[in-house]
Design an enzyme around this catalytic site. Sequence first.
Site, PDB file in Angstrom:
ATOM      1  N   GLU A 114       0.839  -1.208   0.000  1.00  0.00           N
ATOM      2  CA  GLU A 114       0.000   0.000   0.000  1.00  0.00           C
ATOM      3  C   GLU A 114       0.872   1.256   0.000  1.00  0.00           C
ATOM      4  OE1 GLU A 114      -2.576   1.619  -0.310  1.00  0.00           O
ATOM      5  OE2 GLU A 114      -4.351   0.382  -0.020  1.00  0.00           O
ATOM      6  N   ASP A 151      -9.932   1.134  -4.649  1.00  0.00           N
ATOM      7  CA  ASP A 151      -8.862   1.183  -3.651  1.00  0.00           C
ATOM      8  C   ASP A 151      -8.137   2.516  -3.819  1.00  0.00           C
ATOM      9  OD1 ASP A 151      -6.566   0.362  -1.889  1.00  0.00           O
ATOM     10  OD2 ASP A 151      -7.612  -1.552  -1.973  1.00  0.00           O
ATOM     11  N   ASN A 208     -10.181   5.081   1.298  1.00  0.00           N
ATOM     12  CA  ASN A 208      -9.332   4.876   0.128  1.00  0.00           C
ATOM     13  C   ASN A 208      -9.471   6.027  -0.864  1.00  0.00           C
ATOM     14  OD1 ASN A 208      -7.510   2.621  -0.097  1.00  0.00           O
ATOM     15  ND2 ASN A 208      -9.274   1.290   0.200  1.00  0.00           N
TER      16      ASN A 208
END
Length: 282
Positions: A16, A193, A144
């Site tokens: 991430e 995302d 997100n």
Amino acid sequence: MTRATLCDSRNCELGEGPLWHPLRGQLFWFDIIGRKLLSIQGDTPLEWSFDEYHSAAGWVDETTLILASETALWRFDIETGAKERLVDLEADNPVTRSNDGRADPQGGFWIGTMGKAAEPGAGAIYRYYKGELRKLWSDISISNAICFSPDGKTAYFADTPKQTIMRVALDAEGWPGTPELFIDLAPEGLFADGAVVDSEGYLWNAQWGAGRVARYAPDGSFDRAIAVDGLHTSCPAFGGPDLTTLYATTAREGITNPDAAQGRLYQAPAGVAGQREHQVVL
């Protein structure tokens, strides 16, 4: 469809938060579950280990990052690895951790939280600006897609289970108004995302479970996509000398018997330049 190629072979359980540091010409990203910050300097792989989850970063100066963890925002020295706590972030709530985050054009740092087991509505989205951490929205399940238009007048964000991306107008100091729908991904069965906006104002969204990063025009219409071998594509970032390389993190989390392609870092030519990541003003 363009297909991304492997950039780094280290497998992350939950890759991430990629960040291209414009002064260093260096990419940083996280393995949230692995409690690591990773980087590449030239051809040399680097990593720092932590005792709690870390998920997002912004750059402060040539040797300093701001890091978000499950309990705080931190000033981080890249050269020494030393950390200094700036402000608590839901430190009294053991249910949550930090998730997606990015610096805005005004120098603020936006950071979202979520439940460690994705508990519905457990998270929130905050903005750290000039030493103050202010909550913007609560009742967020999986924060997100925090990113910003080139003119600094619009922010975007998503709550992944809702299958939408929202947009919100910003005032001169970067504070948001009322969010409105930007893209509804539900008809296609897609889940937003992480995201980033390029220099032309188009939003690039990593889509969990879809193995791709999709580009959307400022009016919300689909433009094109880059295929990624990692099924759980989690967040994009622009980098490289001319900011035309799109990097994408991926995750092994939630995949039964993941193959070697999952959880790795990928790259692809974007065909357009990204924005230089904004500097965080502490």
